[in-house]
Enzyme design. Structure first.
Site, PDB file in Angstrom:
ATOM      1  N   HIS A 129       0.870  -1.179   0.000  1.00 43.26           N
ATOM      2  CA  HIS A 129       0.000   0.000   0.000  1.00 43.26           C
ATOM      3  C   HIS A 129       0.912   1.236   0.000  1.00 43.26           C
ATOM      4  CE1 HIS A 129      -2.776   2.985   1.761  1.00 43.26           C
ATOM      5  NE2 HIS A 129      -3.767   2.173   1.456  1.00 43.26           N
ATOM      6  N   ASP A 207       3.226  -4.131   8.096  1.00 39.77           N
ATOM      7  CA  ASP A 207       1.968  -3.417   7.894  1.00 39.77           C
ATOM      8  C   ASP A 207       0.840  -4.426   8.079  1.00 39.77           C
ATOM      9  OD1 ASP A 207      -0.318  -2.260   6.965  1.00 39.77           O
ATOM     10  OD2 ASP A 207       0.524  -1.557   5.057  1.00 39.77           O
ATOM     11  N   GLN A 210      -4.317  -5.082   7.328  1.00 39.01           N
ATOM     12  CA  GLN A 210      -5.314  -6.013   6.787  1.00 39.01           C
ATOM     13  C   GLN A 210      -5.422  -7.310   7.584  1.00 39.01           C
ATOM     14  OE1 GLN A 210      -7.548  -5.512   4.515  1.00 39.01           O
ATOM     15  NE2 GLN A 210      -6.837  -3.531   3.812  1.00 39.01           N
ATOM     16  N   LYS A 233     -10.353  -0.072  10.525  1.00 35.04           N
ATOM     17  CA  LYS A 233     -10.524  -1.347   9.803  1.00 35.04           C
ATOM     18  C   LYS A 233     -10.786  -2.491  10.773  1.00 35.04           C
ATOM     19  CE  LYS A 233      -7.109  -0.033   6.289  1.00 35.04           C
ATOM     20  NZ  LYS A 233      -7.764   0.262   5.025  1.00 35.04           N
ATOM     21  N   CYS A 373      -4.777   2.336  -3.761  1.00 40.12           N
ATOM     22  CA  CYS A 373      -3.557   2.867  -3.126  1.00 40.12           C
ATOM     23  C   CYS A 373      -2.384   1.915  -3.284  1.00 40.12           C
ATOM     24  CB  CYS A 373      -3.770   3.186  -1.637  1.00 40.12           C
ATOM     25  SG  CYS A 373      -4.935   4.498  -1.373  1.00 40.12           S
TER      26      CYS A 373
HETATM   27  C1  PLP Z   1      -2.333  -2.785   3.748  1.00 45.48           C
HETATM   28  C2  PLP Z   1      -2.681  -1.388   4.141  1.00 45.48           C
HETATM   29  N1  PLP Z   1      -1.736  -0.586   4.629  1.00 45.48           N
HETATM   30  C3  PLP Z   1      -1.996   0.672   5.005  1.00 45.48           C
HETATM   31  C4  PLP Z   1      -3.247   1.213   4.881  1.00 45.48           C
HETATM   32  C5  PLP Z   1      -3.471   2.625   5.294  1.00 45.48           C
HETATM   33  O1  PLP Z   1      -4.356   2.684   6.344  1.00 45.48           O
HETATM   34  P1  PLP Z   1      -4.840   4.106   6.867  1.00 45.48           P
HETATM   35  O2  PLP Z   1      -5.425   4.795   5.681  1.00 45.48           O
HETATM   36  O3  PLP Z   1      -5.846   3.783   7.915  1.00 45.48           O
HETATM   37  O4  PLP Z   1      -3.646   4.800   7.389  1.00 45.48           O
HETATM   38  C6  PLP Z   1      -4.273   0.416   4.371  1.00 45.48           C
HETATM   39  C7  PLP Z   1      -5.634   0.970   4.200  1.00 45.48           C
HETATM   40  O5  PLP Z   1      -6.182   1.083   3.140  1.00 45.48           O
HETATM   41  C8  PLP Z   1      -3.976  -0.904   3.985  1.00 45.48           C
HETATM   42  O6  PLP Z   1      -4.929  -1.693   3.476  1.00 45.48           O
END
Ligand code: PLP
Lengths: 417, 140
Positions: A129, A207, A210, A233, A373
């Site tokens: 992401h 990260d 998910q 999430k 993203c």
């Molecule tokens: C794998 C992953 N990393 C990071 C993020 C970023 O999360 P946030 O927008 O809550 O900072 C997301 C959210 O879409 C994600 O799915």
């Protein structure tokens, strides 16, 4: 150990807890298939959040009065709950942030800046992401370190055999990887990567945006060094996220943001920092949201994270089977439900994903269309965008059926033969 | 209900785009992209006596972006450069005649914005501020 997935009765009970799922759109019940983006909220979480504001609201770590003491206790109890959720060795390792993005930036702008320089290598992957990619680009630019990416095969599996070559590029200092791709659902071989990284003397940033929502995540078993996730999430409110980091690493870092809360004493010339975790929590924290997150985690644990994982697996298996029936549909990423989470990306004939998402919306089926993203990933896969359906503890087979019916309508409207 | 959104006229332009394919020679040209959804169009214009003799386009993307650009090629034929360069977004939205969310409006005006970039660039006049580089669109 096999855990039985949620039964139909469990699902009915769970769904009744989520008020938004009773909403109708365009005269049809909502089929929310975008939980990878943000999760819907159970009434228990909403009650905790509004209840806190209605009865206990006061700033934390300040008030001598009862209300302030209570809110501080509630805020810190949320930290204990997160620490237990992650099996963290210490509550001092749990830092509240705004979201995953801020958690990762915190690591980049403290540990990264304080440890990386010319000749050093930062490793990330094509799966990431933007939140786990852009901060490392900026860090590499700022410090003169080299940024290298582990590539994938066409199903999204990391090509770990490239690691040896990467190691020759310099001294590997930091490896940033996702626990599960938010676009493809693949779960990379984190254990192997951790072993390699530690062999190089590098730290691992995981990260877990998910995975914390839907399966047991144990920082000690994973043996990572930093881990990030988002409250929103995880059935919790927006505006709160978590960074977990090893105490030994966090302790020697300079702070991220500075100001109130994070200090021990301030003189006009010099300030000494607060102890962990507050050293990294400048300003008034999202304490009401922490209380909401606490309730969300309680909810997840009452259902059982193993059961949620099993449910997602079963529903993903069902979805892959049903989607395969639709003529012209192509799954992007892993083709089976093994080693993946409840996220499925696909294309339908040559219909643009935006058209698909818009027509599905008319059926009250909510899916995402775009690059999610993960622009470099989508580009690597040779597509402009995908349609993504993602599932959670409240997702039913009936909703998958609605998705499939909607896709037949997409074929009709768009004149696919 | 569905046909509200993807009306026959729109689908007809999407499936049978008018003035599609490159011009051998042109007086103005630009490319527009909406990276958010991967829509892309290349617009080419042939001018005669200060008016648009022919506009053609190539590209790929969602039905709204491609159909709107197809409609635009017919809409601007014969307009003076000044008229076309001043054409408001609403003109193309009226042409599409379907309800569009804010996100889809960007798809709808991609072709028009690209045409404006082409015309202003050829004339050496500045692009009106509202069509300047935004987060969503990339002109080249
Ligand atoms: C794998 C992953 N990393 C990071 C993020 C970023 O999360 P946030 O927008 O809550 O900072 C997301 C959210 O879409 C994600 O799915």
């Amino acid at each position: 150990m096999t855990v039985s997935p949620l039964t139909a009765t469990d699902l009915d009970r769970i769904r009744a807890d989520f008020p938004i799922l009773a909403r109708a759109l365009h005269g049809q019940p909502l089929a929310y298939l975008d939980s990878a983006s943000t999760a819907q909220k159970p009434q228990q979480m909403l009650n905790a959040l509004t209840g806190f504001y209605a009865t206990s609201n006061a700033n934390v770590h300040r008030g001598v009065y009862t209300l302030g003491v209570e809110s501080t206790e509630a805020f810190e109890a949320a930290r204990d709950t997160v620490a237990a959720l992650l099996n963290a060795p210490s509550r001092r390792e749990v830092i509240f942030t705004r979201n995953t993005t801020e958690s990762i930036n915190l690591v980049a702008k403290t540990y990264g800046v304080q440890h990386c320089g010319p000749g050093d290598v930062i490793v990330s992957t094509v799966l990431e992401h933007h939140a786990n990619l852009v901060p490392w680009q900026v860090l590499a630019e700022q410090t003169g370190a080299t940024l290298r990416f582990v590539d994938i095969d066409d199903e999204g599996n990391l090509q770990l055999d490239a690691l040896d070559e990467i190691a020759r590029a310099g001294s590997v200092k930091l490896v940033a990887v996702t626990h599960q791709s938010n676009t493809l659902g693949v779960r990379p071989p984190v254990a192997e990567l951790v072993q390699w990284a530690h062999g190089q003397g590098a730290v691992v940033v995981l990260d877990a945006a998910q995975t914390v929502p839907n399966r047991p995540v144990d920082v000690q078993a994973l043996d990572v060094d930093f881990l990030a996730f988002s409250g929103h999430k995880t059935l919790g409110p927006t505006g709160i996220g978590v960074l977990w980091g090893r105490e030994s690493l966090l302790a020697e870092l300079q702070p991220f943001l500075t100001g109130g809360e994070m200090i021990r004493s301030v003189k006009l010339e010099r300030t000494s920092w607060n102890t962990l975790p507050w050293k990294f929590e400048a300003g008034t924290p999202a304490f009401a949201e922490a209380v909401g997150l606490h309730a969300a985690i309680d909810y997840l644990q009452a259902v059982g994270l193993d059961a949620i994982d099993a449910h997602e697996h079963a529903i993903t298996d069902y979805a892959l089977g049903r989607l395969a029936e639709v003529p012209g549909l192509r799954i992007i990423g892993p083709q089976t439900a093994a080693e993946r989470g409840g996220v499925v990306s696909f294309l339908l004939d040559d219909v643009h994903p935006h058209d698909i998402a818009e027509i599905l919306d008319r059926h009250a089926v909510c899916v995402r269309a775009g690059h999610h993203c993960t622009q470099p990933l989508v580009e690597r896969l040779g597509v402009a965008a995908t349609v993504r359906a993602s599932f959670y503890l409240y997702t039913t087979e009936a909703e998958i059926d609605r998705l499939v019916e909607g896709l037949y309508d997409v074929r009709r409207v768009m004149g696919v033969r | 209900m569905m046909d509200d959104l993807y009306r026959e006229n729109l689908m007809d332009h999407y499936q049978h785009p008018r003035n599609h394919g490159p011009l051998a020679e042109c007086d103005a040209e630009a490319e527009g992209q909406n990276p958010l959804c991967g829509d892309q169009v290349v617009v080419q214009v042939k001018l005669a006596d200060g008016a648009i003799e022919e506009m053609r386009f190539t590209g790929h993307g969602c039905a709204v972006s491609q159909a709107a650009t197809s409609m635009l090629t017919e809409l601007v034929q014969g307009l003076t450069v000044a008229e076309a360069a001043a054409l408001p977004s609403q003109a193309i939205l009226d042409e599409l005649a379907i309800p569009l969310s804010a996100m889809r409006v960007k798809c709808a005006v991609l072709g028009l914005g690209t045409l404006k970039v082409a015309l202003h660039r050829a004339a050496g006049t500045p692009l009106p501020a509202e069509w300047g580089d935004t987060d969503e669109m990339i002109w080249s």
